[in-house]
Design an enzyme around this catalytic site. Structure first.
Site, PDB file in Angstrom:
ATOM      1  N   ILE A   1       0.968  -1.233  -0.084  1.00  0.00           N
ATOM      2  CA  ILE A   1      -0.017   0.161  -0.006  1.00  0.00           C
ATOM      3  C   ILE A   1       0.862   1.310  -0.065  1.00  0.00           C
ATOM      4  CG2 ILE A   1      -1.611   1.323   1.236  1.00  0.00           C
ATOM      5  CD1 ILE A   1      -2.731  -1.193   2.150  1.00  0.00           C
TER       6      ILE A   1
ATOM      7  N   ASP B   1      13.504   3.364  11.664  1.00  0.00           N
ATOM      8  CA  ASP B   1      12.540   2.403  12.171  1.00  0.00           C
ATOM      9  C   ASP B   1      11.610   3.241  13.174  1.00  0.00           C
ATOM     10  OD1 ASP B   1      11.511   0.350  13.497  1.00  0.00           O
ATOM     11  OD2 ASP B   1      13.125  -0.283  14.743  1.00  0.00           O
TER      12      ASP B   1
ATOM     13  N   ASN C   1       1.599   4.829   7.086  1.00  0.00           N
ATOM     14  CA  ASN C   1       1.160   3.542   6.552  1.00  0.00           C
ATOM     15  C   ASN C   1       2.045   2.393   7.323  1.00  0.00           C
ATOM     16  OD1 ASN C   1       0.379   1.487   4.188  1.00  0.00           O
ATOM     17  ND2 ASN C   1       2.728   1.216   4.008  1.00  0.00           N
TER      18      ASN C   1
ATOM     19  N   SER D   1      -5.511   2.519   9.040  1.00  0.00           N
ATOM     20  CA  SER D   1      -6.311   1.677  10.301  1.00  0.00           C
ATOM     21  C   SER D   1      -6.667   0.297   9.547  1.00  0.00           C
ATOM     22  CB  SER D   1      -7.304   2.353  10.601  1.00  0.00           C
ATOM     23  OG  SER D   1      -7.867   1.689  11.813  1.00  0.00           O
ATOM     24  N   SER D   2      -7.508  -0.320  10.059  1.00  0.00           N
ATOM     25  CA  SER D   2      -8.034  -1.683   9.340  1.00  0.00           C
ATOM     26  C   SER D   2      -9.410  -1.918   9.853  1.00  0.00           C
ATOM     27  CB  SER D   2      -6.984  -2.752   9.837  1.00  0.00           C
ATOM     28  OG  SER D   2      -7.583  -4.033   9.854  1.00  0.00           O
TER      29      SER D   2
ATOM     30  N   TYR E   1      -3.570  -6.962  17.806  1.00  0.00           N
ATOM     31  CA  TYR E   1      -3.526  -6.237  16.405  1.00  0.00           C
ATOM     32  C   TYR E   1      -4.655  -5.287  16.214  1.00  0.00           C
ATOM     33  CZ  TYR E   1      -3.603  -4.939  11.298  1.00  0.00           C
ATOM     34  OH  TYR E   1      -3.601  -4.215  10.242  1.00  0.00           O
TER      35      TYR E   1
ATOM     36  N   LYS F   1      -5.198  -0.781  15.917  1.00  0.00           N
ATOM     37  CA  LYS F   1      -5.914   0.007  14.876  1.00  0.00           C
ATOM     38  C   LYS F   1      -7.051   0.667  15.727  1.00  0.00           C
ATOM     39  CE  LYS F   1      -3.243  -1.304  11.460  1.00  0.00           C
ATOM     40  NZ  LYS F   1      -2.209  -0.273  11.046  1.00  0.00           N
TER      41      LYS F   1
ATOM     42  N   VAL G   1      -5.990  -6.989   1.638  1.00  0.00           N
ATOM     43  CA  VAL G   1      -5.256  -6.129   0.485  1.00  0.00           C
ATOM     44  C   VAL G   1      -4.090  -7.066  -0.124  1.00  0.00           C
ATOM     45  CG1 VAL G   1      -4.233  -4.296  -0.339  1.00  0.00           C
ATOM     46  CG2 VAL G   1      -5.702  -4.177   1.556  1.00  0.00           C
TER      47      VAL G   1
END
Length: 296
Positions: A32, A81, A115, A166-167, A180, A184, A212
């Site tokens: 992405i 990082d 991202n 996000s997700s 996880y 988000k 994705v």
């Protein structure tokens, strides 16, 4: 009204909506992030490509060369990082130094796309503290420290744009995603807070992709893909198109229930939020999942 291209930064005679803007994308060497970089560059933005490991250096360098050649914009690569306490500040400093080495213009970051992110699944009984710390450090603390470091260089006229990746995991309660999904959800909460704190400087929004077609999808065990079927099957835009979609996706359509997004599709929504026309949209989580998640 768009800014003219800074001195020393390549420009073209064609009017492009992001001409003269500078965009910073974390985790930009692939997936992405790379798709977002290409999209923003195609609209005239110069881009800073962040990557975190030596294994990604070659990809980042190749992408930078491609973007600079194809879109006639400046493109910088910066290894940093995001998950380390000093990484975000190092990213901003290195980006500034690289920019000023090629330009006499003022260093201003017009667009930030958070991202970079990591994911790992585990049930409650198998949860490990080290995985919690790893994911929250990169997915939550990293973006916060990056915005903190970038504050001196954000616009002061509401023209800035911040987009957080996000997700749908933040809201769908997927099994084994206690950590996880939580990272988000935290990123979405920060999105709303930043929208208020930075209102005179930039808009702040998030997008919430579902699956994705990135290297993470390619490495996902087939049984895990099959576990997404109840969601994918009911996603309006996930229907597989046999004459258009990749053969692997066509072959797995019954088992998986539909297709994942292509990175360019998510990138298009990110770019939309980075446009001048999105200036009245802030503090939102915008659908980037083909209708898998519909919120009211």
């Amino acid at each position: 009204m768009t800014k003219s291209a800074p001195q020393g930064i390549p420009s073209t005679t064609t009017s492009r909506p992001l001409e003269g803007k500078l965009a910073l994308i974390t985790g930009a060497s692939r997936g992405i992030g790379a798709a977002v970089a290409r999209n923003l560059a195609s609209k005239g933005a110069s881009v800073i490509l962040n990557y975190s490991s030596e294994s990604s250096a070659c990809q980042a360098s190749s992408l930078a060369q491609e973007i600079a050649t194809q879109y006639a914009v400046a493109c910088f690569t910066v290894k940093a990082d995001i998950g380390s306490p000093t990484g975000p500040a190092l990213l901003i400093k290195s980006a500034r130094d690289s920019f000023l080495a090629k330009s006499q213009a003022k260093f201003q970051i017009d667009i930030i796309v958070n991202n970079a992110g990591v994911a790992s699944n585990a049930s409650i009984q198998d949860f490990q503290i080290k995985d919690f710390e790893w994911m929250y450090r990169i997915n939550v603390l990293g973006p916060l420290l990056l915005i903190q470091a970038a504050l001196p260089y954000l616009p002061n006229d509401r023209s800035g744009r911040i987009v957080n990746l996000s997700s749908i995991s933040s809201s769908e309660g997927f099994v084994e995603q206690s950590v996880y999904g939580g990272t988000k959800a935290a990123l979405e909460a920060m999105t709303r807070t930043w929208a208020r704190e930075l209102a005179e400087r930039c808009t702040v929004n998030a997008v919430n992709p579902g699956p994705v077609k990135t290297d993470m999808w390619d490495k996902m065990p087939l049984e895990h893909r099959g576990g997404l079927r109840p969601w994918t099957f009911h996603s309006p835009l996930a229907a597989v198109r046999e004459e258009i979609d990749e053969q692997e996706i066509v072959d797995q359509k019954e088992f998986v229930g539909g297709r994942p997004a292509y990175p360019s599709e998510v990138a298009g929504i990110v770019a939309m939020l980075c446009s001048h026309d999105a200036g009245w949209c802030t503090g939102q989580v915008v659908c980037a999942n083909g209708g898998m998640r519909m919120a009211i």
